[in-house]
Scaffold this motif. Structure first.
Motif, PDB file in Angstrom:
ATOM      1  N   LEU A   1       0.825  -1.195   0.000  1.00  0.00           N
ATOM      2  CA  LEU A   1       0.000   0.000   0.000  1.00  0.00           C
ATOM      3  C   LEU A   1       0.863   1.249   0.000  1.00  0.00           C
ATOM      4  CD1 LEU A   1      -2.717   1.486   0.337  1.00  0.00           C
ATOM      5  CD2 LEU A   1      -2.528   1.103   2.795  1.00  0.00           C
ATOM      6  N   CYS A   2       1.918   1.254   0.802  1.00  0.00           N
ATOM      7  CA  CYS A   2       2.797   2.418   0.882  1.00  0.00           C
ATOM      8  C   CYS A   2       3.473   2.700  -0.460  1.00  0.00           C
ATOM      9  CB  CYS A   2       3.841   2.189   1.973  1.00  0.00           C
ATOM     10  SG  CYS A   2       4.896   3.608   2.304  1.00  0.00           S
ATOM     11  N   ALA A   3       3.942   1.649  -1.125  1.00  0.00           N
ATOM     12  CA  ALA A   3       4.593   1.840  -2.426  1.00  0.00           C
ATOM     13  C   ALA A   3       3.606   2.350  -3.472  1.00  0.00           C
ATOM     14  CB  ALA A   3       5.225   0.526  -2.877  1.00  0.00           C
ATOM     15  N   ALA A   4       2.355   1.886  -3.403  1.00  0.00           N
ATOM     16  CA  ALA A   4       1.367   2.281  -4.410  1.00  0.00           C
ATOM     17  C   ALA A   4       0.993   3.754  -4.314  1.00  0.00           C
ATOM     18  CB  ALA A   4       0.112   1.414  -4.265  1.00  0.00           C
ATOM     19  N   VAL A   5       1.026   4.323  -3.121  1.00  0.00           N
ATOM     20  CA  VAL A   5       0.615   5.724  -2.948  1.00  0.00           C
ATOM     21  C   VAL A   5       1.803   6.663  -2.811  1.00  0.00           C
ATOM     22  CG1 VAL A   5      -1.542   5.006  -1.896  1.00  0.00           C
ATOM     23  CG2 VAL A   5       0.411   5.525  -0.434  1.00  0.00           C
ATOM     24  N   GLY A   6       3.009   6.157  -3.020  1.00  0.00           N
ATOM     25  CA  GLY A   6       4.190   7.008  -2.967  1.00  0.00           C
ATOM     26  C   GLY A   6       4.598   7.402  -1.569  1.00  0.00           C
ATOM     27  N   GLY A   7       4.399   6.512  -0.600  1.00  0.00           N
ATOM     28  CA  GLY A   7       4.769   6.798   0.776  1.00  0.00           C
ATOM     29  C   GLY A   7       6.213   6.451   1.069  1.00  0.00           C
ATOM     30  N   THR A   8       6.591   6.601   2.327  1.00  0.00           N
ATOM     31  CA  THR A   8       7.960   6.350   2.777  1.00  0.00           C
ATOM     32  C   THR A   8       7.980   5.148   3.715  1.00  0.00           C
ATOM     33  OG1 THR A   8       8.486   8.710   2.632  1.00  0.00           O
ATOM     34  CG2 THR A   8       9.949   7.340   3.969  1.00  0.00           C
ATOM     35  N   THR A   9       8.903   4.227   3.484  1.00  0.00           N
ATOM     36  CA  THR A   9       9.031   3.039   4.328  1.00  0.00           C
ATOM     37  C   THR A   9      10.361   3.065   5.056  1.00  0.00           C
ATOM     38  OG1 THR A   9       7.675   1.720   2.816  1.00  0.00           O
ATOM     39  CG2 THR A   9       9.070   0.537   4.375  1.00  0.00           C
ATOM     40  N   ILE A  10      10.327   2.836   6.365  1.00  0.00           N
ATOM     41  CA  ILE A  10      11.535   2.736   7.182  1.00  0.00           C
ATOM     42  C   ILE A  10      11.519   1.359   7.824  1.00  0.00           C
ATOM     43  CG2 ILE A  10      12.827   3.691   9.117  1.00  0.00           C
ATOM     44  CD1 ILE A  10      11.467   6.365   8.558  1.00  0.00           C
ATOM     45  N   GLN A  11      12.429   0.487   7.405  1.00  0.00           N
ATOM     46  CA  GLN A  11      12.455  -0.890   7.884  1.00  0.00           C
ATOM     47  C   GLN A  11      13.498  -1.018   8.991  1.00  0.00           C
ATOM     48  OE1 GLN A  11      12.793  -2.805   3.833  1.00  0.00           O
ATOM     49  NE2 GLN A  11      11.092  -4.013   4.638  1.00  0.00           N
ATOM     50  N   LEU A  12      13.027  -0.879  10.232  1.00  0.00           N
ATOM     51  CA  LEU A  12      13.928  -1.019  11.368  1.00  0.00           C
ATOM     52  C   LEU A  12      14.458  -2.448  11.431  1.00  0.00           C
ATOM     53  CD1 LEU A  12      11.879   0.916  14.080  1.00  0.00           C
ATOM     54  CD2 LEU A  12      13.719   1.777  12.629  1.00  0.00           C
ATOM     55  N   GLY A  13      15.739  -2.564  11.690  1.00  0.00           N
ATOM     56  CA  GLY A  13      16.369  -3.876  11.732  1.00  0.00           C
ATOM     57  C   GLY A  13      17.037  -4.257  10.435  1.00  0.00           C
ATOM     58  N   ALA A  14      16.762  -3.545   9.352  1.00  0.00           N
ATOM     59  CA  ALA A  14      17.433  -3.824   8.087  1.00  0.00           C
ATOM     60  C   ALA A  14      18.869  -3.293   8.146  1.00  0.00           C
ATOM     61  CB  ALA A  14      16.667  -3.176   6.938  1.00  0.00           C
ATOM     62  N   PRO A  15      19.780  -3.859   7.379  1.00  0.00           N
ATOM     63  CA  PRO A  15      21.171  -3.386   7.402  1.00  0.00           C
ATOM     64  C   PRO A  15      21.265  -1.901   7.077  1.00  0.00           C
ATOM     65  CG  PRO A  15      21.007  -5.484   6.240  1.00  0.00           C
ATOM     66  CD  PRO A  15      19.605  -5.028   6.499  1.00  0.00           C
ATOM     67  N   GLY A  16      22.013  -1.178   7.886  1.00  0.00           N
ATOM     68  CA  GLY A  16      22.232   0.242   7.649  1.00  0.00           C
ATOM     69  C   GLY A  16      21.153   1.162   8.175  1.00  0.00           C
ATOM     70  N   VAL A  17      20.058   0.616   8.705  1.00  0.00           N
ATOM     71  CA  VAL A  17      18.982   1.446   9.247  1.00  0.00           C
ATOM     72  C   VAL A  17      19.208   1.605  10.741  1.00  0.00           C
ATOM     73  CG1 VAL A  17      16.500   1.681   9.604  1.00  0.00           C
ATOM     74  CG2 VAL A  17      17.374   0.694   7.476  1.00  0.00           C
ATOM     75  N   ARG A  18      19.459   2.837  11.179  1.00  0.00           N
ATOM     76  CA  ARG A  18      19.754   3.118  12.574  1.00  0.00           C
ATOM     77  C   ARG A  18      18.909   4.291  13.064  1.00  0.00           C
ATOM     78  NH1 ARG A  18      24.636   2.385  10.021  1.00  0.00           N
ATOM     79  NH2 ARG A  18      24.860   4.638   9.776  1.00  0.00           N
ATOM     80  N   VAL A  19      18.654   4.269  14.356  1.00  0.00           N
ATOM     81  CA  VAL A  19      17.912   5.351  15.010  1.00  0.00           C
ATOM     82  C   VAL A  19      18.661   5.739  16.265  1.00  0.00           C
ATOM     83  CG1 VAL A  19      15.748   6.060  16.088  1.00  0.00           C
ATOM     84  CG2 VAL A  19      15.705   4.508  14.130  1.00  0.00           C
ATOM     85  N   ASN A  20      19.011   7.006  16.388  1.00  0.00           N
ATOM     86  CA  ASN A  20      19.724   7.494  17.568  1.00  0.00           C
ATOM     87  C   ASN A  20      18.717   8.088  18.551  1.00  0.00           C
ATOM     88  OD1 ASN A  20      21.513   8.450  19.441  1.00  0.00           O
ATOM     89  ND2 ASN A  20      22.274  10.153  18.169  1.00  0.00           N
ATOM     90  N   PRO A  21      18.457   7.431  19.673  1.00  0.00           N
ATOM     91  CA  PRO A  21      17.455   7.952  20.610  1.00  0.00           C
ATOM     92  C   PRO A  21      17.873   9.242  21.298  1.00  0.00           C
ATOM     93  CG  PRO A  21      18.592   6.068  21.552  1.00  0.00           C
ATOM     94  CD  PRO A  21      19.051   6.172  20.139  1.00  0.00           C
ATOM     95  N   LEU A  22      19.149   9.648  21.185  1.00  0.00           N
ATOM     96  CA  LEU A  22      19.601  10.877  21.826  1.00  0.00           C
ATOM     97  C   LEU A  22      19.486  12.094  20.920  1.00  0.00           C
ATOM     98  CD1 LEU A  22      21.223   8.460  23.351  1.00  0.00           C
ATOM     99  CD2 LEU A  22      22.597  10.342  24.261  1.00  0.00           C
TER     100      LEU A  22
END
Length: 580
Positions: A281-302
């Motif tokens: 659904l996200c790809a069909a409407v031109g949305g943004t996907t963030i796949q946590l846990g995928a290689p190179g995907v990081r989130v800095n809580p600070l």
């Protein structure tokens, strides 16, 4: 072409081509009809009792003729009736017979009614109730009449076909205002009021002159009336919703349709997706996907939110770090460790050159490993112990999500945070990080933009105390920022078994229940004040069938979708529309 005579009446213009009259039914044009009169009523009826008959499948016309009885006539006849009842009671007493309970009850009711008539608190009416049953064939008509009489008998209503008077009966059910049957009973004001307004299983339509509301989305088709269930969460007291259903009931399908139709209505949507169900659904409407846990995907809580100029922005980050670390550890740290953590957070930011001065907030934020290093280099034993407990997320197996600056900046009308690739130990923390990022976006957004936050499989977060508190705060504060939180879960026990879960439900103006497990139905019935019929409906509901609860509105509906919507919501074009 057939020409109409200039002097033709209304019946010739709009009436049927022919009417065939028989003792028990009429053949009107190509259809068949039969009229049944209600001749007896139970001692007590509930509000909206005609709904028992109107909710039957097929076409049934319910007609009510009301004629007020003049006050003088009503008083005279009631006095005569009381005199007859009293004479019967005295005769029984003279003969030494026991009192008749029915006579005593009738005498007391008559006395009470006379008192209310004298005070002007009630009036009497002659009322006739007729049912016109329609069917395509004579056989179907006989079955339909039998069903109507059986349904009426189930609520102690006596009915009789108007044999040999079907034509006057049919004319009495047409909108002419003429009662040719005159099969009436006397009703007082309270008894007559139970038929108004005629109960309906549909949501209320706009009042005359109000116009059609511009917002809302299609939820489905009413299973009782085949009417359209159109609901606007943004017109309610708050914009939150909760969906409870067991696995396979069709909840994800319904939520994806809600998301898609909300996008049509210019609502910005953020979704926490634990099973990658929203990626298509996200790809069909031109949305943004963030796949946590995928290689190179990081989130800095600070990270300090960019553009946030509030004087307490850094303090808010410190408080969130307390919540995140409690979720990582699976418990709230002891008081000594919490005190050490608070000091270490301040020291870590100071070492990175970040203070309470907003001008310093554009500098690179420290990482979780920097916080752990600060804890490990102090002389405080509690701080060093906390640093050891954090080692799996700093330099151990779970470090990849936090091992570097944030790699993605979410933006767009639809943002999907996928947590499927996270390990079970990181799933709750990943959902919390996603909710935090979403909330920071909502908190500083333009209030003219409506935002919907969907937390699918919320049981993952609700089973953790600190995560449940964060979700509760989000649900409480969303309304003031013109945002709504949609909580979706298949584990009713986690939501209903805690005070925070109950509070999340209480702060959801829109509540949707789908098929439930027998083990949970008692608690759900008590929480949502369900009737016995609604509870049975939820136990036997098919895929896509749901019960909408919103204040006084309670509507059962079947989810429907167009072919294109179904292809996006089901994930695969050839799946059955009822697929979860």
């Amino acid at each position: 072409m057939k020409h109409r005579r200039p002097d033709a009446g209304l019946a010739e213009v709009v009436g049927p081509a022919a009417v065939e009259v028989t003792p028990r039914f009429l053949k009107v044009g190509d259809g068949w009809t039969a009229v049944v009169a209600i001749t007896g009523y139970p001692p007590e009826v509930g509000l909206g009792w005609p709904d028992v008959l109107l909710s039957l499948p097929g076409r049934i016309d319910f007609v009510q003729h009301i004629e007020p009885v003049p006050a003088a006539t009503a008083t005279t006849r009631l006095r005569q009736q009381r005199a007859r009842l009293e004479s019967v009671r005295r005769l029984d007493a003279d003969k030494g017979r026991l009192n008749d309970p029915s006579t005593d009850a009738a005498a007391e009711d008559a006395a009470d009614l006379a008192d209310r008539l004298a005070r002007g608190a009630a009036r009497l009416f002659r009322v006739g109730h007729y049912l016109c049953v329609h069917a395509p064939t004579e056989e179907h008509l006989a079955e339909a009449v039998a069903d109507v009489r059986a349904a009426a008998a189930s609520v102690l209503l006596d009915t009789q076909p108007v044999t040999w008077r079907q034509l006057p009966g049919w004319l009495s059910t047409l909108p002419f205002g003429a009662d040719l049957l005159r099969m009436r009973r006397i009703f007082d004001t309270d008894a007559l009021a139970t038929t108004f307004p005629l109960a309906c299983a549909d949501l209320p339509a706009p009042l005359p002159g109000e116009g059609v509301p511009a917002g809302g989305v299609l939820y489905g088709v009413n299973t009782a009336t085949a009417g359209v269930v159109w609901w606007d969460r943004w017109a309610q007291d708050n914009h939150n919703s909760v969906i409870l259903a067991r696995s396979g009931a069709g909840k994800s399908y319904l939520v994806k349709l809600d998301v898609l139709r909300s996008l049509y209505d210019s609502v910005q949507v953020a979704v926490i997706d634990p099973e990658d169900e929203y990626l298509r659904l996200c790809a069909a409407v031109g949305g943004t996907t963030i796949q946590l846990g995928a290689p190179g995907v990081r989130v800095n809580p600070l990270d300090v939110p960019p553009g946030d100029t509030r004087p307490d922005a850094l303090t808010r980050r410190a408080l969130f770090l307390h919540t995140l670390i409690a979720v990582l550890l699976g418990e709230q740290p002891p008081p000594g460790e919490r005190a050490a953590l608070d000091k270490a957070i301040t020291a870590t930011y100071a070492a990175a050159g970040i203070s309470n001065d907003p001008a310093t907030w554009t500098r690179p934020a420290p990482l979780l490993r920097d916080l752990a290093a600060t804890l490990g280099t102090t002389d405080d034993e509690a701080a060093r112990h906390l640093a050891v407990r954090l080692s799996p997320w700093v330099d151990g197996s779970f470090r990849e999500l936090f091992d570097g600056p944030t790699s993605a900046a979410p933006a767009g009308h639809l943002i999907v945070w996928s947590t499927r690739q996270l390990s079970d130990e990181l799933r709750a923390a990943g959902m919390l990080l996603a909710l935090d990022a979403i909330w920071r976006d909502v908190d500083r957004a333009d209030v003219d933009v409506r935002r919907l936050v969907v937390v699918d499989e919320a049981w993952t977060l609700l089973k953790d105390g600190e995560g449940a508190k964060f979700l509760y705060r989000l649900a409480k504060a969303a309304r003031k920022r013109r945002a709504g939180v949609a909580v979706v879960t298949q584990d009713a026990a986690d939501l209903l078994g805690s005070d925070l879960g109950q509070a999340v439900i209480a702060n959801a103006a829109t509540q949707i229940l789908m098929r439930q497990a027998p083990q949970a139905i008692d608690r759900i019935t008590a929480t949502f004040a369900l009737t016995a019929g609604e509870a049975r409906m939820l136990l036997a509901a098919g895929r896509g069938e749901a019960l909408l609860l919103a204040g006084s509105h309670r509507v059962a509906f079947q989810t429907v979708a167009s072919g294109r919507e179904h292809g996006l919501a089901a994930g695969v074009a050839d799946l059955d529309p009822d697929t979860d």
